[in-house]
Design an enzyme around this catalytic site. Structure first.
Site, PDB file in Angstrom:
ATOM      1  N   LYS A 171       0.714  14.530   1.333  1.00 58.91           N
ATOM      2  CA  LYS A 171      -0.662  14.802   0.907  1.00 58.91           C
ATOM      3  C   LYS A 171      -0.892  16.306   0.673  1.00 58.91           C
ATOM      4  O   LYS A 171      -1.918  16.716   0.154  1.00 58.91           O
ATOM      5  CB  LYS A 171      -1.654  14.251   1.930  1.00 58.91           C
TER       6      LYS A 171
ATOM      7  N   HIS B 184       0.803  -1.228   0.000  1.00 59.56           N
ATOM      8  CA  HIS B 184       0.000   0.000   0.000  1.00 59.56           C
ATOM      9  C   HIS B 184       0.830   1.269   0.000  1.00 59.56           C
ATOM     10  O   HIS B 184       0.261   2.356   0.118  1.00 59.56           O
ATOM     11  CB  HIS B 184      -0.916   0.049   1.219  1.00 59.56           C
TER      12      HIS B 184
ATOM     13  N   THR C  42      -8.560   6.592  -1.825  1.00 57.73           N
ATOM     14  CA  THR C  42      -9.912   6.058  -1.971  1.00 57.73           C
ATOM     15  C   THR C  42     -10.940   7.150  -1.701  1.00 57.73           C
ATOM     16  O   THR C  42     -12.072   7.066  -2.186  1.00 57.73           O
ATOM     17  CB  THR C  42     -10.151   4.869  -1.018  1.00 57.73           C
TER      18      THR C  42
ATOM     19  N   LYS D   3      -8.413  13.796   4.784  1.00 58.21           N
ATOM     20  CA  LYS D   3      -7.526  12.625   4.789  1.00 58.21           C
ATOM     21  C   LYS D   3      -6.536  12.823   5.922  1.00 58.21           C
ATOM     22  O   LYS D   3      -6.461  13.901   6.503  1.00 58.21           O
ATOM     23  CB  LYS D   3      -6.797  12.477   3.458  1.00 58.21           C
ATOM     24  N   ARG D   4      -5.739  11.776   6.211  1.00 60.05           N
ATOM     25  CA  ARG D   4      -4.730  11.955   7.243  1.00 60.05           C
ATOM     26  C   ARG D   4      -3.817  13.130   6.885  1.00 60.05           C
ATOM     27  O   ARG D   4      -3.600  13.431   5.711  1.00 60.05           O
ATOM     28  CB  ARG D   4      -3.907  10.670   7.394  1.00 60.05           C
TER      29      ARG D   4
ATOM     30  N   LYS E  18     -14.710   8.161  -3.421  1.00 56.00           N
ATOM     31  CA  LYS E  18     -15.950   8.453  -2.693  1.00 56.00           C
ATOM     32  C   LYS E  18     -16.508   9.805  -3.121  1.00 56.00           C
ATOM     33  O   LYS E  18     -17.720   9.963  -3.335  1.00 56.00           O
ATOM     34  CB  LYS E  18     -15.688   8.453  -1.174  1.00 56.00           C
TER      35      LYS E  18
HETATM   36  C1  26W Z   1       3.907   0.571  10.114  1.00 56.39           C
HETATM   37  C2  26W Z   1       3.355   1.943   9.942  1.00 56.39           C
HETATM   38  C3  26W Z   1       2.430   2.015   8.782  1.00 56.39           C
HETATM   39  C4  26W Z   1       1.071   2.025   9.000  1.00 56.39           C
HETATM   40  C5  26W Z   1       0.199   2.063   7.945  1.00 56.39           C
HETATM   41  C6  26W Z   1       2.920   2.042   7.503  1.00 56.39           C
HETATM   42  C7  26W Z   1       2.057   2.068   6.441  1.00 56.39           C
HETATM   43  C8  26W Z   1       0.698   2.078   6.665  1.00 56.39           C
HETATM   44  C9  26W Z   1      -0.272   2.058   5.511  1.00 56.39           C
HETATM   45  C10 26W Z   1       0.299   1.277   4.349  1.00 56.39           C
HETATM   46  C11 26W Z   1      -0.701   3.420   5.132  1.00 56.39           C
HETATM   47  C12 26W Z   1      -1.928   3.444   4.284  1.00 56.39           C
HETATM   48  O1  26W Z   1      -3.030   3.487   4.791  1.00 56.39           O
HETATM   49  N1  26W Z   1      -1.750   3.451   2.963  1.00 56.39           N
HETATM   50  C13 26W Z   1      -2.849   3.807   2.094  1.00 56.39           C
HETATM   51  O2  26W Z   1      -3.531   2.662   1.639  1.00 56.39           O
HETATM   52  C14 26W Z   1      -4.677   3.017   0.894  1.00 56.39           C
HETATM   53  C15 26W Z   1      -5.413   1.747   0.554  1.00 56.39           C
HETATM   54  O3  26W Z   1      -4.702   1.014  -0.376  1.00 56.39           O
HETATM   55  C16 26W Z   1      -4.305   3.810  -0.354  1.00 56.39           C
HETATM   56  O4  26W Z   1      -5.472   4.207  -1.002  1.00 56.39           O
HETATM   57  C17 26W Z   1      -3.489   5.037   0.051  1.00 56.39           C
HETATM   58  O5  26W Z   1      -3.023   5.706  -1.101  1.00 56.39           O
HETATM   59  C18 26W Z   1      -2.318   4.623   0.926  1.00 56.39           C
HETATM   60  O6  26W Z   1      -1.630   5.771   1.417  1.00 56.39           O
END
Ligand code: 26W
Length: 806
Positions: free
Chosen positions: A549, A355, A651, A543-544, A655
């Site tokens: 971003k 992701h 995503t 978004k976060r 929406k």
């Molecule tokens: C370990 C710390 C950590 C926590 C969460 C590293 C990475 C993440 C996720 C991969 C972050 C995340 O939510 N990524 C998002 O995933 C969505 C679903 O696929 C995408 O639409 C977003 O672009 C992406 O940033």
């Protein structure tokens, strides 16, 4: 399910009496909510049991989606909708004297996720059940979900999210399905009957108890499961009978440390922190989940070579990648298979979704940590690594000089993405561009070795929640115009294309949007005491909060417009309302400063009489699924302005599009595919392409300061950060200013400013021509069907999991 309103009302009254001993007049909204959910659960439970029996009987392949996050939001409305009871229930509640909106918000928003990745998992569960597919979620039942954001003097303060303080109505505790998970201790290899056996001793025992949440399919008979694991101490653990003197205190220490495991969700989004407790959480999820899958498998089979035909495991990013060594361990140590057989089975069962390509988000665990917490797992990873490196050496001599870079273990760390690729049969990205970047850049060498493993699955969202539930009037209008087929076949929304120029349809669309804007305006008025103009452009950035971003780019545009108004108070400008919602990770200082900059800008602008009819800036507190559901239907503009190449998919973009908002965005993530669908005239794109970003990064020839020096508008805006425009002290935003000018603007905010401003001017011109705007809005809705998660899930089911509708 066909029950009449009269039957609903009667059952409601009965349930209220038998549960709370109250009459309708005495019942609170919370009690009404609990009563409705109990009634609904009775109905769901029957179907749930039937689905489970059928799935066991038919022995069809099952898919398990392992994820550290499931961002469910409230379930009441989507469960009612899917069970076909939404309008019956709403009308019934009305008849009983309740306001269903007030009843439904009594459910606590389940925030067991940070953002995109967690919400995607929740949308996927909805689609799996709605498509009658045998697919289930496996996660952790955190006692505290993502923190509640409280704004104090414009700063974010984090409060615990105790979402379980009232009973969670949808879960069922299944103590009979508990398993044990072991941590620490020593591992010995002992020879018994000419075989080497693994003996694990002196470990800490943790009890994993599953709580199951039913996942209800839309107007069908399927109810799948989301199994959330909770950690508890073993009531009779060896600590209790320890020969040392301090049994009781030891026991309490042990109990505390065990319960911590499922205590809270780490609030990190796209930033990796190597915390021991997080590693414990990951192994806890993986081991408990796998044990319960294998015990179910063993009820029907004793040949483990059948496992890949009966079970697929999808891991949501690398967070659950310990499934690979854990499945190896279970097959070898518990089921006595040899390495090669176990490896074959494991690598035909596990599939991995990536992701993110942000380096700071890639998980790398220190060897010592894994070795002491999970000694046996470490041995297995070590062996996987050795065999993997050898296979590169012998089978791919051209990559010999890349082995150190590709190894699973190197420089004292375990690289979880490398483990995940080596140990699974499928590796997928979440949008076309993202997958291409994985194949051609980030994971290029792995792609050379395993080209057949890599594939794309562009993300999607459930149109049931994100259109039918949140925007009832739009859904109704669509059905009135093109019939109801789009509900089961979202791609049918394309039928709307014939209405893009239809004046009366345009008018209807405009009415729906205005109503939604009025509803949001009322909410903002009542919560924040700010009056916003519903004729203004609702420009939404939700978004976060993260550097990539680029909420900052949006802010610079706002400050630029502000300056234009100040310079020329009579300027012609379509009024705009800028709406932000964002949480920052508690330790991410830069992100928190940007939040403060948004709220400070908001204070400045909203209180300046010169711009009061033109600009408003609103920062909505505690952005979460429920708040998103309020904002999205009211949006005119969707801000998707990440630095190209950084947003894997996004995503929220989908929406907002589905609700008729037009996107202003970079050619990043799924924005590219949105543009491909709607055509370049129905989206406002701007900025560097991902290729240009890569080029600058490689050549190092970007100079943020040059742009600052040459662009007067930017200078005026940026100087506000340090010239006491916001506060008397000039340190508050100095950091942001420095990150742009002295640290050379990692995310190319300055570089993209000019083309962003231009794209925003284009937005404004287009909005002035309402006909043209509405045409584009309808075109976006018409093409949004592709982004239903039903499409995504069908692709996963057919191309990765090989699972079939029941
Ligand atoms: C370990 C710390 C950590 C926590 C969460 C590293 C990475 C993440 C996720 C991969 C972050 C995340 O939510 N990524 C998002 O995933 C969505 C679903 O696929 C995408 O639409 C977003 O672009 C992406 O940033």
């Amino acid at each position: 399910m066909n029950i009449t309103q009269t039957e609903f009302v009667q059952s409601f009254i009965d349930k209220l009496t038998t549960t709370f001993g109250k009459t309708v007049d005495e019942a609170t909204n919370k009690e009404a909510y609990q009563t409705v959910s109990l009634l609904l659960k009775d109905i769901i439970l029957r179907k749930w049991q039937k689905t489970q029996n059928q799935q066991v009987e038919q022995d069809e392949k099952q898919m398990y989606y392992f994820s550290m996050e499931f961002l469910l939001g409230r379930l009441i409305e989507s469960n009612l909708l899917n069970a076909g009871l939404l309008s019956t229930c709403e009308e019934g509640l009305k008849e009983l004297g309740f306001n269903s909106d007030k009843v439904f918000i009594e459910e606590h928003d389940a925030g067991l996720g940070n953002g995109g990745l967690g919400r995607l998992a929740a949308c996927f569960l909805d689609s799996l059940a709605s498509l009658n597919l045998p697919g289930h979620g496996v996660g952790i039942r955190y006692k505290y979900g993502l923190f509640q954001q409280k704004m104090v003097n414009g700063y974010q303060v984090e409060l615990p999210d105790y979402w379980l303080k009232d009973d969670y109505m949808w879960e069922t505790k299944r103590s009979d399905k508990s398993v044990e998970v072991h941590f620490g201790g020593e591992v010995l290899l002992v020879s018994k009957d000419n075989h080497l056996h693994v003996e694990h001793k002196n470990f800490e025992r943790v009890l994993a108890i599953p709580y199951d949440v039913p996942i209800v399919g839309y107007e069908n008979e399927t109810v799948n499961s989301l199994r959330l694991w909770s950690a508890e101490s073993m009531p009779n653990s060896f600590h209790f009978h320890s020969s040392e003197g301090h049994d009781y205190y030891h026991y309490l220490d042990y109990k505390r440390s065990v319960e911590q495991i499922s205590e809270f969700l780490y609030p990190d989004d796209s930033y990796y922190e190597g915390r021991l407790l997080r590693l414990k959480q990951q192994y806890f999820l993986v081991s408990a989940g796998l044990q319960s899958i294998l015990s179910r498998f063993k009820r029907k089979h004793d040949d483990f070579f059948l496992l890949p035909q009966k079970v697929a495991i999808q891991i949501n990013d690398t967070h659950p990648s310990l499934v690979i060594p854990e499945l190896m361990r279970l097959l070898m140590d518990e089921e006595q298979l040899g390495w090669d057989d176990a490896w074959k089975i494991t690598t035909s069962t596990v599939a991995y979704t990536n992701h993110t390509t942000l380096v700071e988000a890639l998980e790398k665990w220190p060897i010592d940590m894994v070795q002491s917490l999970l000694p046996r797992i470490y041995m297995i990873i070590n062996e996987i690594n050795e065999r993997f490196c050898q296979s590169i050496y012998y089978d791919h001599p051209e990559l010999r000089d890349k082995i150190a870079e590709m190894a699973i273990i190197s420089y004292g760390q375990i690289h979880m993405a490398h483990l995940a690729i080596a140990g699974s049969f499928s590796v997928n990205g979440v949008a076309k561009l993202h997958t291409d970047i994985l194949k051609n850049r980030e994971m290029k060498n792995f792609h050379t070795i395993f080209p057949e493993r890599f594939n794309n699955k562009t993300n999607g969202i459930t149109h049931r929640r994100w259109l039918m539930n949140v925007n009832r009037n739009l859904a109704q209008l669509l059905s009135n115009s093109i019939g109801k087929n789009w509900i089961k076949e979202p791609r049918e929304l394309i039928q709307l294309i014939k209405y893009t120029d239809d004046a009366s349809f345009q008018e209807e669309i405009a009415k729906v949007k205005l109503k939604n804007k009025e509803r949001l305006a009322e909410f903002i008025q009542s919560e924040y005491d700010i009056k916003i103009d519903t004729q203004s452009i609702f420009d939404v950035h939700i978004k976060r909060l993260h550097g990539y971003k680029r909420q900052l780019l949006n802010l610079f545009h706002i400050l630029h417009l502000y300056q234009l108004c100040r310079d020329n108070p009579n300027i012609q400008m379509t009024p705009r309302t800028f709406i932000f919602g964002a949480k920052a990770a508690p330790g991410y200082h830069f992100a928190k400063q940007v939040i403060k900059l948004i709220t400070s800008t908001s204070d400045k602008i909203n209180n300046d009489p010169v711009v009061k009819d033109k600009l408003k800036v609103i920062f909505l507190e505690n952005y979460n699924v429920s708040l998103a559901e309020k904002i999205i239907p009211a949006a005119d503009i969707s801000e998707q302005i990440s630095t190209a190449s950084k947003e894997a998919s996004g995503t929220g973009n989908m929406k907002l599009m589905m609700n008729g908002a037009l996107t202003i965005g970079t050619l990043d993530g799924a924005n590219v595919e949105i543009r491909d669908m709607v055509g370049p005239n129905n989206i406002f794109t701007f900025g560097l392409t991902s290729e240009q970003v890569f080029e600058y990064q490689q050549n190092g020839n970007y100079r943020a300061r040059d742009i600052y020096n040459s662009d007067q508008r930017l200078r005026v805006v940026m100087d506000k950060l340090v010239n006491q425009f916001f506060t008397y002290d000039d340190v508050e935003f100095k950091n942001i200013y420095y990150s742009l000018l002295y640290n050379n603007d990692e995310y190319f905010v300055l570089k993209d400013f000019d083309s962003y401003v231009e794209a925003q001017q284009h937005v404004e011109q287009t909005y002035r021509n309402q006909k043209s705007w509405l045409k584009k809005s309808i075109t976006n809705i018409a093409h949004s069907g592709k982004f239903s998660s039903d499409r995504t899930i069908s692709e996963y089911a057919n191309e990765i999991w090989d699972i079939h509708p029941l």
